[in-house]
Design a protein around this motif. Sequence first.
Motif, mmCIF file in Angstrom:
data_model
loop_
_atom_site.group_PDB
_atom_site.id
_atom_site.type_symbol
_atom_site.label_atom_id
_atom_site.label_comp_id
_atom_site.label_asym_id
_atom_site.label_seq_id
_atom_site.Cartn_x
_atom_site.Cartn_y
_atom_site.Cartn_z
ATOM 1 N N ARG A 91 0.812 -1.220 0.000
ATOM 2 C CA ARG A 91 0.000 0.000 0.000
ATOM 3 C C ARG A 91 0.835 1.254 0.000
ATOM 4 O O ARG A 91 0.526 2.241 -0.668
ATOM 5 C CB ARG A 91 -0.864 -0.002 1.250
ATOM 6 N N GLU A 92 1.895 1.207 0.784
ATOM 7 C CA GLU A 92 2.777 2.362 0.870
ATOM 8 C C GLU A 92 3.410 2.671 -0.490
ATOM 9 O O GLU A 92 3.680 3.825 -0.806
ATOM 10 C CB GLU A 92 3.866 2.075 1.905
ATOM 11 N N ALA A 93 3.643 1.608 -1.273
ATOM 12 C CA ALA A 93 4.203 1.805 -2.618
ATOM 13 C C ALA A 93 3.137 2.243 -3.607
ATOM 14 O O ALA A 93 3.418 2.422 -4.795
ATOM 15 C CB ALA A 93 4.864 0.505 -3.093
ATOM 16 N N GLY A 94 1.912 2.394 -3.132
ATOM 17 C CA GLY A 94 0.839 2.865 -4.002
ATOM 18 C C GLY A 94 0.104 1.765 -4.747
ATOM 19 O O GLY A 94 -0.810 2.038 -5.533
ATOM 20 N N ALA A 95 0.508 0.507 -4.510
ATOM 21 C CA ALA A 95 -0.148 -0.607 -5.199
ATOM 22 C C ALA A 95 -1.553 -0.815 -4.638
ATOM 23 O O ALA A 95 -1.850 -0.417 -3.514
ATOM 24 C CB ALA A 95 0.673 -1.881 -5.018
ATOM 25 N N GLN A 96 -2.405 -1.440 -5.423
ATOM 26 C CA GLN A 96 -3.738 -1.796 -4.939
ATOM 27 C C GLN A 96 -3.667 -3.166 -4.247
ATOM 28 O O GLN A 96 -3.086 -4.102 -4.788
ATOM 29 C CB GLN A 96 -4.728 -1.864 -6.096
ATOM 30 N N THR A 97 -4.266 -3.261 -3.080
ATOM 31 C CA THR A 97 -4.190 -4.510 -2.327
ATOM 32 C C THR A 97 -5.561 -5.187 -2.234
ATOM 33 O O THR A 97 -6.575 -4.534 -1.983
ATOM 34 C CB THR A 97 -3.666 -4.269 -0.897
ATOM 35 N N VAL A 98 -5.532 -6.486 -2.444
ATOM 36 C CA VAL A 98 -6.741 -7.306 -2.313
ATOM 37 C C VAL A 98 -6.476 -8.314 -1.199
ATOM 38 O O VAL A 98 -5.544 -9.116 -1.302
ATOM 39 C CB VAL A 98 -7.042 -8.071 -3.622
ATOM 40 N N GLY A 99 -7.258 -8.269 -0.134
ATOM 41 C CA GLY A 99 -7.027 -9.157 1.004
ATOM 42 C C GLY A 99 -8.113 -10.213 1.131
ATOM 43 O O GLY A 99 -9.297 -9.916 0.976
ATOM 44 N N LEU A 100 -7.702 -11.426 1.408
ATOM 45 C CA LEU A 100 -8.663 -12.505 1.649
ATOM 46 C C LEU A 100 -8.409 -13.122 3.019
ATOM 47 O O LEU A 100 -7.261 -13.414 3.371
ATOM 48 C CB LEU A 100 -8.541 -13.602 0.593
ATOM 49 N N THR A 101 -9.447 -13.317 3.777
ATOM 50 C CA THR A 101 -9.328 -13.902 5.101
ATOM 51 C C THR A 101 -10.665 -14.505 5.538
ATOM 52 O O THR A 101 -11.714 -14.185 4.975
ATOM 53 C CB THR A 101 -8.864 -12.861 6.145
ATOM 54 N N TYR A 102 -10.588 -15.346 6.553
ATOM 55 C CA TYR A 102 -11.765 -15.959 7.138
ATOM 56 C C TYR A 102 -12.282 -15.112 8.306
ATOM 57 O O TYR A 102 -13.404 -15.260 8.760
ATOM 58 C CB TYR A 102 -11.334 -17.350 7.628
ATOM 59 N N ASN A 103 -11.423 -14.192 8.763
ATOM 60 C CA ASN A 103 -11.662 -13.482 10.012
ATOM 61 C C ASN A 103 -12.113 -12.040 9.783
ATOM 62 O O ASN A 103 -11.347 -11.214 9.284
ATOM 63 C CB ASN A 103 -10.347 -13.527 10.828
ATOM 64 N N LYS A 104 -13.331 -11.759 10.159
ATOM 65 C CA LYS A 104 -13.920 -10.424 9.931
ATOM 66 C C LYS A 104 -13.176 -9.308 10.660
ATOM 67 O O LYS A 104 -13.310 -8.142 10.316
ATOM 68 C CB LYS A 104 -15.377 -10.410 10.392
ATOM 69 N N GLU A 105 -12.419 -9.668 11.703
ATOM 70 C CA GLU A 105 -11.706 -8.647 12.496
ATOM 71 C C GLU A 105 -10.216 -8.583 12.146
ATOM 72 O O GLU A 105 -9.421 -8.004 12.880
ATOM 73 C CB GLU A 105 -11.808 -8.986 13.999
#
Lengths: 322, 322
Positions: A91-105
């Motif tokens: 993110r700091e490099a300006g890239a777009q991040t897509v996150g996947l997880t099982y945990n809502k928190e």
Amino acid sequence: MNVVPVVDQIIERNGGKVSEVYYVACGGSLVDMYVSDFFVRTESTGVTSGWYTANEFVHATPKRLSPTSVVVLCSHSGNTPETVAAAALAREAGAQTVGLTYNKEAKLLDESDYSFVYEWGDETRVHNNPMAIMLDLTVNLIDKLEGYPHIEAFRKGMAIIDTVVANAEKQVEPRTKEFASKYQDETMFYVLASGASYGHAYGFSICSLMEMQWLDAAPIHSGEFFHGPFEVTDEDTPFIVAKGLGRTRALDDRVLEFLGKYAKKVEVVDAKELGLDLIDDAVNEYFNPILFYSVLSKYRYALSVVRDHDLDVRRYMGKVAY
Amino acid sequence: MNVVPVVDQIIERNGGKVSEVYYVACGGSLVDMYVSDFFVRTESTGVTSGWYTANEFVHATPKRLSPTSVVVLCSHSGNTPETVAAAALAREAGAQTVGLTYNKEAKLLDESDYSFVYEWGDETRVHNNPMAIMLDLTVNLIDKLEGYPHIEAFRKGMAIIDTVVANAEKQVEPRTKEFASKYQDETMFYVLASGASYGHAYGFSICSLMEMQWLDAAPIHSGEFFHGPFEVTDEDTPFIVAKGLGRTRALDDRVLEFLGKYAKKVEVVDAKELGLDLIDDAVNEYFNPILFYSVLSKYRYALSVVRDHDLDVRRYMGKVAY
């Protein structure tokens, strides 16, 4: 889950320019990304990709990382420190991040421009598992950016993969019990695959056998087998071959022909025999890993029962400092 | 060997446009390419790369392959059928091919636009080994195309690597004998490394241990260790850790801290202790694999002596049909 709105937003934000996708995670989540990386490497002409264990991405970050990069990150708990750090750095490099997880928190969600909180459990349909979500996202991204000629066949495949896998799981069950009974005293397995499936040769080795059963294991790419590894072959060494559908099936066949002559302990998990050929030939190789994950999970379960070694037992992970 | 004239010709032919470099080979030759692929992935902003076992490249050829691709191929005999086929296919797609072999009569040379016939043997200086030639070619290619800020430090490193390696080989010899004596009855080894060195964790496993000693082995990336593999750790399991210099050294350190607590059979091969820090910090990580190859060759030799298993004995390779 519907990946199309996320794909649209990713493309829109950079005025249609995506130069590369990085797939960044650890262990089992990294395994789940292999097929997506393979798809981009194989099918795209305009986008490249990279497949990184998170801590390497953090310490030896590719210089290409930029606002036209997309970084896909996955962590079941969503709090794997290396993966969260990689997301923050991207993110700091300006890239777009897509996150996947099982945990809502999950902390990963705080560092993700787009996120998928997936469901998990035996009852969940496989097309909602992170592996399938990432693949779906990847295929749709490439299709929207440059056109993927087999997009319709791919979508039809996604629509029936749950059924294919459910049938395969039923079909394979008696065989998993035979396997477990036959191999219960073995301490070392080689796991072979090629193409899009290789990730699961790696994954079955490090997660199912090493982590969950404390057994020694090593993945071998079918194409590499004859260039060193095959010298260990003898009648006492167990081999598991995930024989996929698609363009690299010939590589797995060659391995099996050799093993048929010089080995005695060979378990073949054949995607064709298990019904994956219901999906169009133009795309079924990309579904191999989804099938293999589910089917191989049945194998590991059967092994855990016979060996009386619960799949959830750990001696270090989450128990000691490291 | 002087790689610069070849670099100049590669660049000239496409009017300065090189979109990607594919590194394509099998087994030990593929291992030797890992560091070059890692260099491009990590340092270049304009060129991407791919690292392929030859038969996968042939069967699932990347759609990107085009006249702006450079395909580097290496085969010791120069007649590995998969590698020769990959070279022919690359040429047909209009890509420029660079072939490396030990054999002046190799078929690979017929499919190579540029070729390096290298020398081989204990007396050969390491900077003329295929691994170093390919790395030198790669670094100079990236430097000419887009500028590599540490090119002078890299050249100085190349100028002294022979001396560094020769000293390290002498330094490590007593230790290799102790290692061989201590581990002579082991049947399974895990080999760990990270960054540019990971290729040699793979290579030492599949070539030195599996192929040349018929021992079971598995490479593990130091960054992946804590995400599954480490659950096999106990006082009886042998680990070899190639601890490199450079940005991912912290990953190897973390592994060693853990193994220090929970394992008893741990062999550390430390590039710093072996004098690689004579080379500038900005570039020494790219020399790790050159050092590790030579030093680990001493380990395998010592093991072969104690185990009375000659390094050249094969039961299948070149002996049976496959």
